[in-house]
Design a protein around this motif. Structure first.
Motif, PDB file in Angstrom:
ATOM      1  N   UNK A  68       0.836  -1.208   0.000  1.00 48.08           N
ATOM      2  CA  UNK A  68       0.000   0.000   0.000  1.00 48.08           C
ATOM      3  C   UNK A  68       0.868   1.254   0.000  1.00 48.08           C
ATOM      4  N   UNK A  92      -0.382  -8.761  -7.302  1.00 49.38           N
ATOM      5  CA  UNK A  92      -1.677  -9.419  -7.146  1.00 49.38           C
ATOM      6  C   UNK A  92      -1.482 -10.854  -6.672  1.00 49.38           C
ATOM      7  N   UNK A  95      -0.300 -10.808  -3.060  1.00 48.26           N
ATOM      8  CA  UNK A  95      -1.340 -10.379  -2.106  1.00 48.26           C
ATOM      9  C   UNK A  95      -2.360 -11.477  -1.810  1.00 48.26           C
ATOM     10  N   UNK A 102      -7.532  -4.589   9.068  1.00 43.79           N
ATOM     11  CA  UNK A 102      -7.375  -3.145   9.294  1.00 43.79           C
ATOM     12  C   UNK A 102      -7.851  -2.739  10.695  1.00 43.79           C
ATOM     13  N   UNK A 106     -12.485  -2.026   8.100  1.00 48.51           N
ATOM     14  CA  UNK A 106     -12.609  -1.690   6.676  1.00 48.51           C
ATOM     15  C   UNK A 106     -13.573  -2.613   5.943  1.00 48.51           C
ATOM     16  N   UNK A 108     -16.845  -3.448   3.795  1.00 46.71           N
ATOM     17  CA  UNK A 108     -17.518  -2.675   2.753  1.00 46.71           C
ATOM     18  C   UNK A 108     -18.946  -2.367   3.217  1.00 46.71           C
TER      19      UNK A 108
ATOM     20  N   UNK B  90      -9.080  -3.434 -20.664  1.00 43.17           N
ATOM     21  CA  UNK B  90      -8.302  -4.562 -20.179  1.00 43.17           C
ATOM     22  C   UNK B  90      -9.163  -5.720 -19.662  1.00 43.17           C
ATOM     23  N   UNK B  92     -10.890  -8.141 -16.464  1.00 41.45           N
ATOM     24  CA  UNK B  92     -12.278  -8.568 -16.594  1.00 41.45           C
ATOM     25  C   UNK B  92     -13.242  -7.470 -16.138  1.00 41.45           C
ATOM     26  N   UNK B  94     -16.593  -5.740 -14.466  1.00 43.31           N
ATOM     27  CA  UNK B  94     -17.492  -5.897 -13.307  1.00 43.31           C
ATOM     28  C   UNK B  94     -18.924  -5.592 -13.772  1.00 43.31           C
ATOM     29  N   UNK B 100     -25.744  -2.453 -11.228  1.00 44.24           N
ATOM     30  CA  UNK B 100     -26.174  -1.879  -9.940  1.00 44.24           C
ATOM     31  C   UNK B 100     -26.023  -0.354  -9.954  1.00 44.24           C
ATOM     32  N   UNK B 173     -19.144   8.880  -1.455  1.00 48.23           N
ATOM     33  CA  UNK B 173     -19.034   7.435  -1.223  1.00 48.23           C
ATOM     34  C   UNK B 173     -17.580   6.960  -1.357  1.00 48.23           C
ATOM     35  N   UNK B 182     -11.422   1.259   3.033  1.00 44.22           N
ATOM     36  CA  UNK B 182     -12.090   0.190   2.275  1.00 44.22           C
ATOM     37  C   UNK B 182     -11.433  -0.012   0.905  1.00 44.22           C
ATOM     38  N   UNK B 184      -8.227   0.524   0.325  1.00 47.09           N
ATOM     39  CA  UNK B 184      -6.990  -0.213   0.626  1.00 47.09           C
ATOM     40  C   UNK B 184      -7.294  -1.692   0.854  1.00 47.09           C
ATOM     41  N   UNK B 185      -8.432  -1.943   1.519  1.00 52.05           N
ATOM     42  CA  UNK B 185      -8.807  -3.341   1.800  1.00 52.05           C
ATOM     43  C   UNK B 185      -9.025  -4.117   0.498  1.00 52.05           C
ATOM     44  N   UNK B 186      -9.619  -3.446  -0.498  1.00 50.76           N
ATOM     45  CA  UNK B 186      -9.796  -4.108  -1.799  1.00 50.76           C
ATOM     46  C   UNK B 186      -8.436  -4.403  -2.421  1.00 50.76           C
ATOM     47  N   UNK B 187      -7.570  -3.407  -2.341  1.00 47.31           N
ATOM     48  CA  UNK B 187      -6.263  -3.552  -2.972  1.00 47.31           C
ATOM     49  C   UNK B 187      -5.468  -4.708  -2.351  1.00 47.31           C
ATOM     50  N   UNK B 188      -5.464  -4.785  -1.015  1.00 44.29           N
ATOM     51  CA  UNK B 188      -4.680  -5.859  -0.393  1.00 44.29           C
ATOM     52  C   UNK B 188      -5.337  -7.226  -0.544  1.00 44.29           C
ATOM     53  N   UNK B 189      -6.632  -7.261  -0.916  1.00 43.55           N
ATOM     54  CA  UNK B 189      -7.208  -8.583  -1.173  1.00 43.55           C
ATOM     55  C   UNK B 189      -7.123  -8.927  -2.663  1.00 43.55           C
ATOM     56  N   UNK B 190      -6.150  -8.324  -3.333  1.00 41.75           N
ATOM     57  CA  UNK B 190      -5.836  -8.641  -4.732  1.00 41.75           C
ATOM     58  C   UNK B 190      -6.991  -8.340  -5.685  1.00 41.75           C
ATOM     59  N   UNK B 191      -7.837  -7.388  -5.301  1.00 40.23           N
ATOM     60  CA  UNK B 191      -8.919  -6.941  -6.187  1.00 40.23           C
ATOM     61  C   UNK B 191      -8.546  -5.541  -6.663  1.00 40.23           C
ATOM     62  N   UNK B 196     -13.275  -1.853 -10.079  1.00 36.95           N
ATOM     63  CA  UNK B 196     -14.557  -2.112  -9.427  1.00 36.95           C
ATOM     64  C   UNK B 196     -15.312  -0.816  -9.122  1.00 36.95           C
TER      65      UNK B 196
END
Lengths: 265, 314
Positions: A68, A92, A95, A102, A106, A108, B90, B92, B94, B100, B173, B182, B184-191, B196
């Motif tokens: 990060x 990726x 990770x 966190x 964090x 969603x 690029x 895939x 969403x 939505x 938002x 949140x 950062x949380x997406x980024x560290x979960x490889x998303x 998105x």
């Protein structure tokens, strides 16, 4: 600043395999030099607790490990991979093996607990059937004891429940490394103990290697196989709980006293 | 990379002498002039990390600190936009999130657009009638109103309302997601959070605003018809025949181009401001506020430009 030579040797054997290895790590924000040559080893299957005052760069350290933030200088090896030159795709892949819990969980906000847990799973593991996804979500929720919250929104959960769900969301990817940022911050003592027990359970059950960032010495004592005290941008003492707090250094003593004596009524 | 702490010009060049700027994720952008100030003692660090040659001008702002800062913001905004186009192609994709967002941005705006469109059509007709009556030309009302609504009012009203409702909501938002880690949380979960959050929202506004504009035009004409029917002898077929008599393909085409441009602007500005929100609740508020203000400002600029181009073509 304590001389490095005063640090006790770690009780770990010299040939222990390292999950994370950091050498001479530097990070500054403008004129603020946060990390000034940090060295740290996290052996596989062990919990390493990083202690230190607020603003000493503890969270910065794990954010560098997870990509990060980028370091100014130094070597960070995660599971044998040097992270400074990784491209987007390599990050990726790495990770997927790192779980990050966190400080504020964090979660969603716009998704239910189920959707929060599914989110990394469906995007990183292809061709999963609905039944397989449901099974994984339910299993991991059960492992943190919160299966009943599966259809709730994060806003309906307590602080402790949010922490557990945050940990569950990382566990669903079966990480090899867990990074916990202040896992017990803002929780009552009973919930803190429950979270500490969960952290130990995660280590045993998922065979993770972890770094925990905390001020909470009860958490450090309960969960840490090794402790590292960060002062003035450097680790001044590393070892077991007793080894670290055997020091006469004023800042370390005051840290200990605040947690275990002065703070207790 | 070391953090920017002020402003002076640094030209980062690769081995072929082209300017490059090393970004997060290890990719490089060639041809970029970076107006940025690193501490002098970290110049060597940059060279070591990036493996590129680098030269620096005098340690002073190019124009002034403020202007340099605006130029840098502009560079970052274009960089953000460039990333959007790269991520769009690029994959895939969403798709579920896009649907939505279209529902949130498009469908849920319908009541507001209906009300404002209807009132606009009716009020515009009421205000135009006295002037036309002076010349005995009230029969031109449907044509006049339809030209005004299709060419200008429908896309403009729809986009201004959406800038307020949708732009601020996207800014707030994403800003709040940034502040509460949140993203950062997406980024560290490889998303990929950009794909998105940003790609889906910008596409949703770009798709929804033209549809809403078309809907607003129809509702506006209905409002106009109601007023005409109450004051003159007419029926709905005669009214719409007369209304569409003067509408050309160019009118519809330019309205569509406008609506697409406005939709893209609202989504892009909201996402840019929210995604890069500063820390704390103040940052979220500022992101929401600037999203609206900047979107509206850009919409008016685009309006002038598109009308000018349309008039040249006409």
């Amino acid at each position: 600043m304590i001389d490095k030579s005063t640090q006790p040797e770690s009780s770990l054997p010299a040939n222990t395999e390292m999950a994370i290895s950091i050498r001479e790590l530097y990070k500054s924000f403008g004129d603020l030099h946060v990390l000034r040559g940090v060295d740290l080893d996290v052996p596989k299957g062990k919990n390493v607790v990083v202690l230190g005052r607020s603003g000493t760069g503890k969270s910065v350290l794990i954010k560098i490990i997870s990509g990060l933030l980028t370091a100014d200088r130094g070597i960070v090896k995660v599971l044998g991979t040097e992270v400074s030159r990784l491209n987007e795709k390599q990050w990726r892949e790495l990770r997927l093996k790192i779980g990050f819990s966190f400080q504020n969980s964090a979660l969603y906000d716009s998704m239910t607990v189920r959707e929060n847990l599914e989110f990394p799973l469906v995007r990183n593991v292809k061709n999963l059937s609905r039944a397989e996804i449901n099974k994984s979500v339910e299993e991991v929720l059960d492992s943190v004891g919160l299966l009943r919250t599966i259809n709730q929104m994060p806003s309906e959960l307590s602080g402790g429940q949010r922490k557990r769900i945050g940990i569950a969301r990382t566990l669903i990817m079966n990480p090899e490394i867990m990074l916990y940022d202040e896992p017990t911050a803002g929780l009552d003592p009973t919930t803190c103990i429950e979270i500490n027990e969960l952290i130990n359970e995660v280590k045993e059950r998922y065979h993770t290697s972890s770094i925990l960032i905390t001020h909470d010495l009860t958490c450090a004592k309960m969960t840490g196989d090794k402790l590292a005290m960060l002062l003035d941008g450097k680790f001044v003492r590393q070892g077991t709980f007793d080894e670290v707090f055997a020091s006469d250094e004023e800042q370390i003593r005051s840290f200990y006293n605040y947690n275990f004596t002065e703070n207790k009524v | 990379m070391p953090e920017c702490i002020g402003w002076h010009v640094i030209f980062i060049t690769n081995s072929r002498g082209r300017q490059t700027h090393k970004r997060e994720g290890g990719q490089s952008v060639c041809g970029a002039v970076v107006a940025c100030h690193f501490p002098e003692n970290q110049v060597q660090t940059i060279r070591t990390l990036t493996g590129v040659r680098m030269s620096s001008s005098a340690n002073k702002p190019v124009i002034s600190k403020k202007i340099d800062s605006h130029l840098l913001s502009l560079y970052e905004a274009f960089h953000f936009m460039g990333r959007f186009f790269r991520e769009v192609v690029r994959g895939p994709f969403e798709f579920q999130e896009l649907v939505r967002q279209c529902y949130q941005i498009g469908y849920r705006s319908l009541p507001l657009i209906s009300l404002t469109g209807f009132i606009t059509g009716m009020v515009f007709t009421k205000q135009s009638r006295p002037s036309l009556m002076e010349f005995g030309a009230t029969s031109w009302l449907p044509s006049l109103v339809s030209i005004a609504i299709v060419r200008a009012l429908a896309p403009l009203i729809t986009s201004l309302i959406s800038a307020g409702r949708v732009g601020s909501s996207i800014g707030a938002e994403l800003g709040s997601m940034r502040v509460t880690e949140q993203i950062d949380a997406m980024e560290v979960s490889a998303v990929n959070p950009f794909r998105f959050l940003v790609v889906t929202r910008v596409l949703a506004t770009t798709i929804s605003i033209p549809i809403l504009s078309f809907y607003c035009a129809i509702v506006g004409l209905m409002g106009s018809f109601l007023d005409v029917a109450l004051n003159e002898e007419t029926n709905i077929v005669a009214f719409f025949e007369s209304a569409f008599e003067q509408i050309t393909f160019l009118d519809i085409g330019s309205a569509l181009v406008k609506a697409v441009a406005y939709g893209f602007t609202i989504g892009m500005v909201g996402c840019y401001k929210g995604y890069n929100a500063g820390q704390g609740t103040q940052g979220v508020g500022r992101a929401a506020n600037t999203s609206v203000v900047l979107s509206m400002f850009l919409i008016f600029l685009e309006e002038v430009a598109i009308v000018q181009v349309t008039n040249w073509i006409r």
